[in-house]
Write an enzyme that holds these catalytic residues in place. Sequence first.
Site, PDB file in Angstrom:
ATOM      1  N   ASP A  55       0.879  -1.164   0.000  1.00 58.91           N
ATOM      2  CA  ASP A  55       0.000   0.000   0.000  1.00 58.91           C
ATOM      3  C   ASP A  55       0.924   1.224   0.000  1.00 58.91           C
ATOM      4  OD1 ASP A  55      -2.085   1.788   0.014  1.00 58.91           O
ATOM      5  OD2 ASP A  55      -3.191   0.795   1.618  1.00 58.91           O
TER       6      ASP A  55
HETATM    7  C1  BGC Z   1      -4.961   3.445   0.041  1.00 54.39           C
HETATM    8  C2  BGC Z   1      -5.111   2.495  -1.118  1.00 54.39           C
HETATM    9  C3  BGC Z   1      -4.893   3.232  -2.417  1.00 54.39           C
HETATM   10  C4  BGC Z   1      -3.526   3.885  -2.385  1.00 54.39           C
HETATM   11  C5  BGC Z   1      -3.187   4.642  -3.642  1.00 54.39           C
HETATM   12  C6  BGC Z   1      -3.672   4.226  -0.029  1.00 54.39           C
HETATM   13  O1  BGC Z   1      -3.639   5.224   0.945  1.00 54.39           O
HETATM   14  O2  BGC Z   1      -5.022   2.732   1.246  1.00 54.39           O
HETATM   15  O3  BGC Z   1      -6.367   1.902  -1.110  1.00 54.39           O
HETATM   16  O4  BGC Z   1      -5.030   2.369  -3.505  1.00 54.39           O
HETATM   17  O5  BGC Z   1      -3.480   4.794  -1.289  1.00 54.39           O
HETATM   18  O6  BGC Z   1      -3.956   5.783  -3.762  1.00 54.39           O
END
Ligand code: BGC
Length: 774
Positions: free
Chosen positions: A237
């Site tokens: 993530d």
């Molecule tokens: C979120 C993800 C997301 C990623 C990219 C993160 O903060 O938890 O779900 O895909 O950011 O934007």
Amino acid sequence: MTQQHPSSPPSPAAGLPLAEKASLTSGAGDFVTQGSEAAGAPAVSMSDGPHGLRLPKESGDGGQVDLHSAAPATCFPPAVALGSSWNPELAEEVAGAIAAEAAEHGVGVVLGPGINIKRSPLCGRNFEYFSEDPLVSSELGGAMVRGLQNAGVGAALKHYAANNQETDRMRVSADIDERPLREIYLRAFERIVRRDRPWSVMASYNGVNGVPVSEHTRLLTDILRGEWGFDGIVMSDWGAVRDRVAALRAGLDLQMPGTGGRTDREVVAAVESGALDEAVLDRAVDRLVAFARRTAVPVRPTGSAGADDRHRLAGRAADQCVVLLRNEPALLPLDPAAGSVAVIGELARTPRFQGAGSSQVTPTRLDVPLAGLRELATGAEVRFAAGYALPGADEGEGDKERADEAVRLAAESDTAVLFLGLPAQDESEGFDRDHIELPTAQTELLDRVLAVNPRVVVVLSNGGVVRTAPWQDRVPALVEGWLLGQAGGGALARVLFGAVNPSGKLAETVPLRLEDAPSHLSFPGEEGRARYGEGVFVGYRGYDARRCEVAFPFGHGLSYTTYGYRDLRVAENEDGTGFRVRLTVTNTGSVAGREIVQVYSGGPAGSRVLRPVRELRAFASVFLEPGESREVAVEVARHDLAYYSERVGGWRVEGGTYRVEAGASSRDIRATAEVDVTGDPSGLRLTGRNTLAEWLGHPVGGPLLAERFARARAGTDREGQGAPADPVMRRFLADVPLDVICEFPQSPVPPGTVAELSAEVEARTAAGRERQEV
Ligand code: BGC
């Protein structure tokens, strides 16, 4: 270097310099991977996800994205709504449309779907997840994976694993026993990975049982790849990686976003110093190259007709997501041709249609419920009063006047339709809610409207459940509209005026009070640890086990027609892999509709572990004209009846009689049948440390021991196969290990026999000579 099998294709990593290999395992920018010409791996563009694209503006900035000014894309119903459709085909179609839009913009991977379990109604990100139940989550999430990937766009299944809260999400450890981890939190991931084969999985921010997921070898390698056969890449993530080398070693292939080369240099240094085996890096590179080649889709523009079609699909999808919670006496649907309707609530004019955070889409257009109602009204008079302001301050300037005007309008109209819901700032990625109440200004307005006109329809807009108990019985009609995406306004109007017969069902329980939620006392945890004390009793599993009344149960949803259920039959498949459940459903009302039939199982009696009263095993939609009957058939896999045994270290189907139920909700069971299931052979290795009860319950050890007892007491004890006749003594001894019993002076099994008995059990089990009779 990776060892090459003589017949296997050459490893793309083999020819690359160390620094280039390291650079491939982190992003080149915020949403783009590093390409390598030498390895034949194009750079891959990614976009959030999951219910539409968060597209970077055409800025040529190398992947840097301004989160708040994404370029327009179709905003489909978020997962909270799509989950309520219980319609995998629809989810697959929606994902296919998202993929087409992604391909138009050169996006190779959509960051979704999110399939985390809604453990608590408070989770700020519940709008991005499908359900409190792993089967609903896996059927809808898996369909989205198929829809994306069949159109050539990769899915990133997220957030693996146990990312069930936003509070302290980047540090908290989800402390979960193995059984709930497997049965609830990993289950949807397992089903989707095995069946739908996502090209990538996103590792979550949190830790599990004290280990950050990005460094969790057991989750990322042993279970995901080893047990489930995952062959894609694991990406982090965004910003989740703390120790890049440890993450690589654990099985995390790609750090996102890139760090401008800083952590790549750490990887190089670790290989050079011998701290990291280069083969580990090579494996990640090989996977990343394969992933890049898979996602290298040609751009396929569909033009503006595509945008129109997608908007229509977003509307068609929203139609199936609306849940009619109550209609008593039947106030809905409203007559579009006659009467006067007071539409009250700022949310009717300024709709909430998605949640906040990384999933936020800039919609291509927006359907407004009020406009939709006006459009559909052929003779009915539709008038509007805001009633309250958004964001919902309780005592701000003009609030009283706004409410007074709405009450006046309600008093003058035949029917009042009140749009209530959560203001945008109440729920978002990044934080959890601390209550589930509607704003006080809204509930006070509702009370005042009810006092002047009892014919009230409430329409809710919310990403997480809200408490309805204080007023739900005073309101004849209640519609749960969730967050329905950019075309949701039209869908609500169609449902209210009866152009669409509502068919959604709740994929999560609406509790009477927050305190009733099974996770309540351990959500969101403290001092960096969230102990999942409720075990497998999440959502309806927990409400049912504690016989807790709820406002609206899991699976509930009404229609403008009614359905009859009959002739439930369960037959074991010939190959023993499961059961075919059949029943006949009839539309007993006067309009056509779609019924979602739910099949649950419960049991068996006398299970070794505490099992939920019922668990969803299958569901199906059936569309019926008035008076029409159809047979619905679903499969229940034998494996799905298993529980995860920590003692054995694997799934076990227990033998016994299981209840199979068909219902219109988890608390509206219409037909029940029973089915006898033969258990899996015991995986337990019996020793002297096993109790008398465990010995006697073992399919091989039980008869053997009973035989010894009977022999030792022949003629003196005709009862209980040699076990003591006194019931209290029997219970007393049940939990005593056999090696202790052997030491008792009167023991029918002398000391020293246990080893011999254990060996005998092993031998008989190995030879498959399972004698059930004594
Ligand atoms: C979120 C993800 C997301 C990623 C990219 C993160 O903060 O938890 O779900 O895909 O950011 O934007």
